[in-house]
Design a protein around this motif. Structure first.
Motif, short mmCIF file in Angstrom:
data_model
loop_
_atom_site.label_atom_id
_atom_site.label_comp_id
_atom_site.label_asym_id
_atom_site.label_seq_id
_atom_site.Cartn_x
_atom_site.Cartn_y
_atom_site.Cartn_z
N LYS A 1 0.81 -1.21 0.00
CA LYS A 1 0.00 0.00 0.00
C LYS A 1 0.85 1.27 0.00
O LYS A 1 0.51 2.25 -0.65
CB LYS A 1 -0.92 -0.01 1.23
N GLN A 2 1.95 1.27 0.75
CA GLN A 2 2.72 2.50 0.90
C GLN A 2 3.19 3.04 -0.45
O GLN A 2 3.02 4.22 -0.76
CB GLN A 2 3.93 2.28 1.81
N ILE A 3 3.75 2.17 -1.28
CA ILE A 3 4.28 2.61 -2.57
C ILE A 3 3.14 2.87 -3.56
O ILE A 3 3.19 3.84 -4.33
CB ILE A 3 5.26 1.56 -3.12
N ARG A 4 2.12 2.04 -3.52
CA ARG A 4 1.02 2.23 -4.48
C ARG A 4 0.38 3.60 -4.34
O ARG A 4 -0.02 4.22 -5.32
CB ARG A 4 -0.03 1.14 -4.29
N GLN A 5 0.28 4.12 -3.12
CA GLN A 5 -0.33 5.42 -2.89
C GLN A 5 0.54 6.57 -3.37
O GLN A 5 0.05 7.68 -3.58
CB GLN A 5 -0.63 5.59 -1.39
N GLN A 6 1.83 6.31 -3.56
CA GLN A 6 2.75 7.38 -3.97
C GLN A 6 3.04 7.40 -5.46
O GLN A 6 3.35 8.46 -6.02
CB GLN A 6 4.09 7.21 -3.23
N ILE A 7 2.98 6.25 -6.10
CA ILE A 7 3.44 6.13 -7.48
C ILE A 7 2.73 7.11 -8.41
O ILE A 7 1.50 7.20 -8.42
CB ILE A 7 3.26 4.68 -7.99
N GLN A 8 3.52 7.84 -9.16
CA GLN A 8 3.02 8.68 -10.25
C GLN A 8 3.67 8.16 -11.52
O GLN A 8 4.81 8.48 -11.82
CB GLN A 8 3.36 10.15 -10.01
N SER A 9 2.94 7.36 -12.26
CA SER A 9 3.51 6.68 -13.40
C SER A 9 3.74 7.64 -14.56
O SER A 9 2.92 8.54 -14.80
CB SER A 9 2.58 5.54 -13.85
N PRO A 10 4.83 7.47 -15.29
CA PRO A 10 5.08 8.30 -16.47
C PRO A 10 3.94 8.18 -17.48
O PRO A 10 3.28 7.14 -17.56
CB PRO A 10 6.39 7.71 -17.03
N GLY A 11 3.72 9.23 -18.25
CA GLY A 11 2.61 9.28 -19.19
C GLY A 11 2.59 8.11 -20.16
O GLY A 11 1.51 7.61 -20.53
N LEU A 12 3.76 7.66 -20.57
CA LEU A 12 3.83 6.57 -21.53
C LEU A 12 3.18 5.30 -20.99
O LEU A 12 2.63 4.49 -21.75
CB LEU A 12 5.30 6.30 -21.89
N LEU A 13 3.21 5.13 -19.66
CA LEU A 13 2.67 3.91 -19.07
C LEU A 13 1.20 4.02 -18.68
O LEU A 13 0.59 3.03 -18.28
CB LEU A 13 3.48 3.55 -17.81
N GLN A 14 0.61 5.20 -18.80
CA GLN A 14 -0.75 5.39 -18.35
C GLN A 14 -1.77 4.47 -19.01
O GLN A 14 -2.65 3.92 -18.34
CB GLN A 14 -1.16 6.86 -18.56
#
Length: 404
Positions: free
Chosen positions: A299-312
């Protein structure tokens, strides 16, 4: 294999060692040969484990090439195998450990290439391994062990209860992983092996590792199971006393409230989210030579991740986002363990009962320290790529001064 069987003219330690190998092959006395301290050019190769096999009625040697994340097996006829072993020493390996039915010998090469040979009688009698190529899978525990009956894995006739077949596979796989880790760790069985199992539950694996240490390896195991549920702690302590498992105790608490100052082996299976980070931190802080974790929730990392646009487009699906958070979290944990001087593997563990979480992080303390700078740079790059501001294990390690 007698001391007089090697020609007296073979004064070079390497030649004497190869002569001992030739003698024990002639006498069908080989149990195992391990080539270690890899210095060759092949990436990620750690050691080669060599054992006798019979293929199509021909005596051969089986070479298991152990890499960081996989094993590769190759079989060679005896003459070819002996020539290959001679070529590998010392060009690719600086250590060779020969085990026979009656004694053992160890060949070492210094950094300057100077060989030395040590040889002594076996401390206990050995049996030759089965030579068949398609032999039955090795079991690290026997169904006749009393704790299996007491915990409901077998009946009173020591027969496996069908509903517990998955649990039995899990127990054996766990001990197999531990056995391999123990063989490559700096731990010595001459003194007590201190183990803590956090989240021990009903104690299946806790009893198993204690039984394996004391009854299979004839070592002194000081094993502590840590569990939050008081009824489970009482149940397991009662069983340990009834079954005469000296050195096995269960305590009520978790990884934050029950933290041994010194440990040899730290186990934490299915510790949820940052509880896994606290468990790994406890293992590192306590000096554990072996750390075994099966993470659960990220949960800790999932709440922080901002994925690059290419991966959206790929990560718009919740399942993929969860898988990415799991991969990133456990990669950071593995890299942090590497930075703290551990050789780390992340691999699929056997499917566990009532859950599909089957990943294990296995870390074994290295004999030689590592320079963490390169690893810490990789961690920083990975965090920057996903815009991660905090990872629990890293925070704990920095607070304790393990990371500069």
């Amino acid at each position: 294999m007698s001391a007089t069987s090697t020609p007296s003219s073979a004064t070079d330690p390497r030649d004497r060692f190869l002569g001992l190998l030739d003698d024990c092959l002639t006498q069908n006395a080989l149990v195992k040969l391990v080539l270690a301290r890899h210095v060759g050019t092949e990436a990620d190769l750690q050691r080669i484990i060599i054992t006798p096999v019979t293929i199509k009625e021909q005596a051969c040697l089986s070479f298991v090439y152990r890499y960081k994340t996989r094993d590769i097996t190759k079989n060679h006829a005896l003459v070819e195998a002996q020539a290959l072993i001679g070529d590998l020493l010392p060009g690719a390996f600086r250590n060779a450990h020969l085990l026979t039915l009656s004694d053992e010998a160890q060949l070492e090469f210094s950094k300057k290439g100077k060989p030395s040979l040590a040889r002594h009688a076996a401390q206990q009698s050995r049996e030759a391994p089965p030579a068949g190529h398609d032999r039955e899978k090795k079991r690290y525990l026997e169904l006749t062990r009393p704790f299996l009956t007491d915990l409901g894995v077998t009946n009173r006739q020591h027969e496996l209860i069908p509903a517990m077949s998955r649990k039995w596979k899990q127990i054996n796989k766990f001990i197999e992983v531990f056995s391999h880790a123990l063989a490559t760790s700096p731990l010595s069985l001459d003194k007590p092996v201190r183990v803590a199992d956090f989240g021990s539950g009903k104690g299946y694996l806790t009893f198993a590792i204690h039984d394996y240490l004391r009854n299979t390896l004839q070592a002194e195991g000081e094993v502590t199971g840590v569990e939050l549920r008081e009824d489970m702690v009482t149940l397991c302590n009662t069983a340990a006393a009834r079954l005469e498992h000296p050195g096995l105790v269960f305590r009520c608490g978790d990884v934050r409230s029950v933290a041994p100052s010194e440990l040899d082996v730290m186990i934490a299976l299915h510790a949820c989210d940052i509880a896994t980070d606290y468990a790994i931190h406890t293992g590192i802080r306590s000096g554990a030579a072996i750390i075994m974790c099966s993470p659960c929730c990220h949960k800790q990392i999932r709440q922080q991740i901002q994925s690059p646009g290419l991966l959206q487009p790929m990560l718009q699906y919740g399942l993929h986002m969860g898988q990415q958070a799991e991969m990133v979290t456990d990669s950071l944990r593995a890299l942090l363990l590497e930075a703290c001087g551990y050789e780390t593997k992340v691999f699929e563990f056997i499917s566990l009962e009532h859950t599909n979480k089957n990943k294990m992080i296995l870390a074994v303390k290295r004999a030689e320290p590592v320079d963490p700078a390169r690893l810490l740079a990789r961690i920083a790059e990975l965090k920057a790529f996903y815009a991660i501001t905090e990872q629990c294990l890293e925070t704990l390690l920095r607070a304790d001064g393990f990371l500069s």
